[in-house]
Motif scaffolding. Sequence first.
Motif, mmCIF file in Angstrom:
data_model
loop_
_atom_site.group_PDB
_atom_site.id
_atom_site.type_symbol
_atom_site.label_atom_id
_atom_site.label_comp_id
_atom_site.label_asym_id
_atom_site.label_seq_id
_atom_site.Cartn_x
_atom_site.Cartn_y
_atom_site.Cartn_z
ATOM 1 N N GLN A 134 0.840 -1.192 0.000
ATOM 2 C CA GLN A 134 0.000 0.000 0.000
ATOM 3 C C GLN A 134 0.876 1.244 0.000
ATOM 4 O OE1 GLN A 134 -2.593 0.251 3.367
ATOM 5 N NE2 GLN A 134 -3.618 2.101 2.633
ATOM 6 N N VAL A 135 0.648 2.109 -0.958
ATOM 7 C CA VAL A 135 1.409 3.343 -1.086
ATOM 8 C C VAL A 135 0.832 4.387 -0.130
ATOM 9 C CG1 VAL A 135 1.970 5.232 -2.638
ATOM 10 C CG2 VAL A 135 2.031 2.880 -3.474
ATOM 11 N N GLN A 136 1.665 4.878 0.772
ATOM 12 C CA GLN A 136 1.177 5.901 1.671
ATOM 13 C C GLN A 136 2.300 6.730 2.253
ATOM 14 O OE1 GLN A 136 -0.977 4.328 5.031
ATOM 15 N NE2 GLN A 136 0.663 2.935 5.645
ATOM 16 N N LEU A 137 1.902 7.921 2.720
ATOM 17 C CA LEU A 137 2.786 8.817 3.453
ATOM 18 C C LEU A 137 2.183 9.009 4.843
ATOM 19 C CD1 LEU A 137 3.372 11.584 0.748
ATOM 20 C CD2 LEU A 137 4.986 9.804 1.435
ATOM 21 N N VAL A 138 3.039 8.991 5.848
ATOM 22 C CA VAL A 138 2.561 9.147 7.221
ATOM 23 C C VAL A 138 3.359 10.248 7.892
ATOM 24 C CG1 VAL A 138 2.234 8.056 9.454
ATOM 25 C CG2 VAL A 138 1.872 6.736 7.351
ATOM 26 N N GLU A 139 2.653 11.315 8.302
ATOM 27 C CA GLU A 139 3.294 12.403 9.019
ATOM 28 C C GLU A 139 3.278 12.127 10.530
ATOM 29 O OE1 GLU A 139 0.809 14.375 5.669
ATOM 30 O OE2 GLU A 139 0.618 12.743 7.123
ATOM 31 N N SER A 140 4.264 12.635 11.208
ATOM 32 C CA SER A 140 4.321 12.551 12.657
ATOM 33 C C SER A 140 5.119 13.732 13.190
ATOM 34 C CB SER A 140 4.956 11.234 13.109
ATOM 35 O OG SER A 140 6.278 11.131 12.628
ATOM 36 N N GLY A 141 5.028 13.938 14.504
ATOM 37 C CA GLY A 141 5.816 14.984 15.140
ATOM 38 C C GLY A 141 5.044 16.232 15.504
ATOM 39 N N GLY A 142 3.771 16.274 15.157
ATOM 40 C CA GLY A 142 2.970 17.435 15.513
ATOM 41 C C GLY A 142 2.674 17.462 17.000
ATOM 42 N N GLY A 143 2.091 18.574 17.437
ATOM 43 C CA GLY A 143 1.741 18.704 18.841
ATOM 44 C C GLY A 143 1.498 20.135 19.223
ATOM 45 N N LEU A 144 1.467 20.370 20.528
ATOM 46 C CA LEU A 144 1.259 21.698 21.081
ATOM 47 C C LEU A 144 2.609 22.288 21.481
ATOM 48 C CD1 LEU A 144 -0.581 23.954 22.242
ATOM 49 C CD2 LEU A 144 -0.676 22.604 24.363
ATOM 50 N N VAL A 145 2.858 23.505 21.052
ATOM 51 C CA VAL A 145 4.128 24.172 21.368
ATOM 52 C C VAL A 145 3.848 25.639 21.645
ATOM 53 C CG1 VAL A 145 4.637 24.646 18.943
ATOM 54 C CG2 VAL A 145 6.512 24.486 20.594
ATOM 55 N N GLN A 146 4.651 26.235 22.490
ATOM 56 C CA GLN A 146 4.494 27.657 22.803
ATOM 57 C C GLN A 146 5.078 28.523 21.686
ATOM 58 O OE1 GLN A 146 6.279 28.330 26.650
ATOM 59 N NE2 GLN A 146 4.428 27.672 27.728
ATOM 60 N N PRO A 147 4.585 29.725 21.542
ATOM 61 C CA PRO A 147 5.181 30.637 20.552
ATOM 62 C C PRO A 147 6.683 30.772 20.767
ATOM 63 C CG PRO A 147 3.137 31.548 21.376
ATOM 64 C CD PRO A 147 3.421 30.322 22.200
ATOM 65 N N GLY A 148 7.405 30.750 19.670
ATOM 66 C CA GLY A 148 8.858 30.795 19.737
ATOM 67 C C GLY A 148 9.513 29.433 19.823
ATOM 68 N N GLY A 149 8.713 28.400 20.019
ATOM 69 C CA GLY A 149 9.239 27.053 20.143
ATOM 70 C C GLY A 149 9.507 26.392 18.803
#
Length: 128
Positions: A1-16
């Motif tokens: 199955q051809v796919q792309l999987v993103e990861s690493g997102g989340g909540l961060v403070q401004p400037g982070g």
Amino acid sequence: QVQLVESGGGLVQPGGSLRLSCAASGFSLDYYAIAWFRQAPGKEREGFSCISGRDDSASYADSVKGRFAISRDNAKNTVYLQMNSLKPEDTAVYYCATSSTYYGTNYCTISPRDVGVWGQGTQVTVSS
């Protein structure tokens, strides 16, 4: 199955900072131009960065230039997006995508019309 999987997102403070990953499975990212898009609530999906498939030439929209950096590791079949100095207006769902338009060239595109495969997206929220 051809796919792309993103990861690493989340909540961060401004400037982070955050680093997003885009891992491919079912095919090799070698020689594909890859683009990052984002979509904020109530707004259209916009492309803001891409990397070519041949010489890793990178391109950035003015909104992220100097703050974001795109890179790739073909051995890991993964593309990365390093995001620094994040702002609340960077809050969005982030997508990676392949483009066949410039396969094997030194060019890339951030036009959604040229997308072949989309990832499912990862949420990035910049808030204090």
